[in-house]
Design a protein around this motif. Structure first.
Motif, mmCIF file in Angstrom:
data_model
loop_
_atom_site.group_PDB
_atom_site.id
_atom_site.type_symbol
_atom_site.label_atom_id
_atom_site.label_comp_id
_atom_site.label_asym_id
_atom_site.label_seq_id
_atom_site.Cartn_x
_atom_site.Cartn_y
_atom_site.Cartn_z
ATOM 1 N N UNK A 162 0.835 -1.211 0.000
ATOM 2 C CA UNK A 162 0.000 0.000 0.000
ATOM 3 C C UNK A 162 0.861 1.249 0.000
ATOM 4 N N UNK A 163 0.294 2.334 -0.467
ATOM 5 C CA UNK A 163 1.001 3.609 -0.494
ATOM 6 C C UNK A 163 1.301 4.083 0.925
ATOM 7 N N UNK A 164 2.334 4.893 1.049
ATOM 8 C CA UNK A 164 2.721 5.484 2.346
ATOM 9 C C UNK A 164 2.983 4.425 3.408
ATOM 10 N N UNK A 165 3.621 3.332 3.021
ATOM 11 C CA UNK A 165 3.894 2.238 3.970
ATOM 12 C C UNK A 165 5.021 2.622 4.920
ATOM 13 N N UNK A 166 4.731 2.638 6.208
ATOM 14 C CA UNK A 166 5.716 3.028 7.206
ATOM 15 C C UNK A 166 6.908 2.095 7.262
ATOM 16 N N UNK A 167 6.669 0.781 7.131
ATOM 17 C CA UNK A 167 7.767 -0.181 7.173
ATOM 18 C C UNK A 167 8.733 0.050 6.016
ATOM 19 N N UNK A 168 8.184 0.336 4.836
ATOM 20 C CA UNK A 168 9.030 0.616 3.670
ATOM 21 C C UNK A 168 9.796 1.915 3.880
ATOM 22 N N UNK A 169 9.146 2.915 4.458
ATOM 23 C CA UNK A 169 9.826 4.185 4.732
ATOM 24 C C UNK A 169 11.064 3.960 5.600
ATOM 25 N N UNK A 170 10.904 3.155 6.654
ATOM 26 C CA UNK A 170 12.038 2.904 7.559
ATOM 27 C C UNK A 170 13.118 2.071 6.875
ATOM 28 N N UNK A 171 12.702 1.140 6.018
ATOM 29 C CA UNK A 171 13.689 0.345 5.278
ATOM 30 C C UNK A 171 14.468 1.224 4.314
ATOM 31 N N UNK A 172 13.787 2.151 3.659
ATOM 32 C CA UNK A 172 14.442 3.081 2.728
ATOM 33 C C UNK A 172 15.452 3.958 3.474
ATOM 34 N N UNK A 173 15.069 4.423 4.642
ATOM 35 C CA UNK A 173 15.946 5.300 5.419
ATOM 36 C C UNK A 173 16.978 4.539 6.250
ATOM 37 N N UNK A 174 16.972 3.204 6.118
ATOM 38 C CA UNK A 174 17.926 2.349 6.840
ATOM 39 C C UNK A 174 17.889 2.604 8.342
ATOM 40 N N UNK A 175 16.694 2.692 8.891
ATOM 41 C CA UNK A 175 16.530 2.877 10.339
ATOM 42 C C UNK A 175 17.218 1.734 11.085
ATOM 43 N N UNK A 209 8.922 10.420 -2.838
ATOM 44 C CA UNK A 209 7.723 9.598 -2.998
ATOM 45 C C UNK A 209 7.810 8.648 -4.191
ATOM 46 N N UNK A 210 8.338 9.152 -5.306
ATOM 47 C CA UNK A 210 8.437 8.315 -6.503
ATOM 48 C C UNK A 210 9.315 7.094 -6.233
ATOM 49 N N UNK A 211 10.407 7.313 -5.509
ATOM 50 C CA UNK A 211 11.308 6.213 -5.183
ATOM 51 C C UNK A 211 10.626 5.233 -4.235
ATOM 52 N N UNK A 212 9.959 5.735 -3.215
ATOM 53 C CA UNK A 212 9.258 4.871 -2.252
ATOM 54 C C UNK A 212 8.199 4.039 -2.952
ATOM 55 N N UNK A 213 7.465 4.647 -3.872
ATOM 56 C CA UNK A 213 6.434 3.914 -4.609
ATOM 57 C C UNK A 213 7.033 2.754 -5.398
ATOM 58 N N UNK A 214 8.214 2.982 -5.983
ATOM 59 C CA UNK A 214 8.896 1.909 -6.719
ATOM 60 C C UNK A 214 9.301 0.772 -5.782
ATOM 61 N N UNK A 215 9.796 1.141 -4.605
ATOM 62 C CA UNK A 215 10.210 0.125 -3.632
ATOM 63 C C UNK A 215 9.007 -0.688 -3.159
ATOM 64 N N UNK A 216 7.890 -0.011 -2.928
ATOM 65 C CA UNK A 216 6.663 -0.705 -2.512
ATOM 66 C C UNK A 216 6.269 -1.742 -3.560
ATOM 67 N N UNK A 217 6.310 -1.359 -4.824
ATOM 68 C CA UNK A 217 5.962 -2.268 -5.917
ATOM 69 C C UNK A 217 6.964 -3.420 -6.007
ATOM 70 N N UNK A 218 8.245 -3.099 -5.941
ATOM 71 C CA UNK A 218 9.283 -4.127 -6.032
ATOM 72 C C UNK A 218 9.200 -5.097 -4.868
ATOM 73 N N UNK A 219 8.896 -4.587 -3.681
ATOM 74 C CA UNK A 219 8.766 -5.435 -2.503
ATOM 75 C C UNK A 219 7.611 -6.428 -2.662
#
Length: 264
Positions: A162-175, A209-219
């Motif tokens: 789903x869009x605006x996924x918090x788990x993906x956001x943290x994975x992208x930012x390497x939390x 956002x564009x990058x996060x959306x790609x990661x969500x799809x790839x995931x």
């Protein structure tokens, strides 16, 4: 459903408009208008009657994976249009005590803003739902899917990001959750990181956002492939045409689900 209700309301307005005119001019008496209005009211009541039945073994057996996906797409159209089916949950709950024959399993994120049954306009007994942050697969999730498909007869597995996924956001930012004493959360984020790495080449930030959306799809796509790789049982069912494993992404703003992986 709403079209029928709209037509009924228009008819009632027209009839009451006639009733206000001279009966000699229109040729329609007020008594006739009242009788017709009663019939229209019955039609509206029938349209509003809640569904009491649930998915049966026969319905599950007779539907193909593509038909099930088509039904879920139509349900999502209802949800996005704010036109959910009315259901008698008390009666459905009672009937469901006899047994369950869900047509599909949806693997979704734990996000509270993604109400899976509502998103597909489904009710009690219609669908299995598995949830984990970032909609990744693990041994327990795979086992649940095998139960749903090989044991309980479901014919579709949907991995829904789903869009605006918090788990993906943290994975992208390497939390670094591990340094905060959350080793299990770190393990989960590590499962999403391959999708981040696969999309490298742009600004790697959750603010992109564009990058996060790609990661969500790839995931989502990665999870679909991992399910096939980790479960020979489900891959065998899919190869035999008895099961379809597909991906999808839910847009929280529009309420629409975009199916991928060749889902018809």
């Amino acid at each position: 459903m709403k079209n029928r209700k709209f037509a009924a309301v228009v008819a009632m307005i027209a009839l009451f408009g006639i009733s206000c005119k001279d009966a000699k001019t229109t040729g329609v008496s007020s008594e006739m208008v009242k009788e017709i209005a009663k019939e229209v009211a019955k039609e509206v009541a029938m349209t509003e009657a809640p569904i009491k039945s649930i998915m049966t073994a026969e319905e599950q057996e007779n539907m193909s994976p593509d038909e099930i996906i088509g039904r879920m797409k139509k349900g999502n159209e209802n949800f996005a249009a704010n036109n959910l089916t009315r259901r008698d949950h008390s009666e459905q709950r009672r009937i469901a005590m006899i047994g369950q024959y869900p047509s599909a399993l949806v693997l979704s994120c734990v996000d509270s803003r993604v109400p899976v049954e509502d998103v597909f306009d489904l009710g009690i007994g219609d669908v299995f739902v598995a949830r984990v942050a970032g909609n990744i697969e693990n041994a327990d999730i795979i086992g649940s899917m095998e139960f749903a498909s090989a044991v309980a007869g479901s014919k579709v597995i949907i991995v829904m990001g789903h869009s605006s996924c918090g788990a993906v956001h943290h994975a992208v930012d390497a939390t670094d959750a591990g340094s905060m004493g959350m080793a299990s959360l770190q393990n989960l984020l590590d499962e999403i990181r391959p999708a981040v790495i696969a999309e490298n080449g742009e600004e790697v930030s959750s603010k992109n956002k564009a990058f996060v959306d790609k990661v969500i799809m790839t995931n989502v796509k990665k999870t679909v492939e991992d399910i096939r790789a980790k479960s020979p049982t489900m891959k065998g069912l899919e190869d035999a045409g008895k099961l379809k494993i597909v991906g999808a992404v839910y847009d929280m703003e529009s309420g629409k689900v975009n199916f991928i992986n060749g889902a018809k």
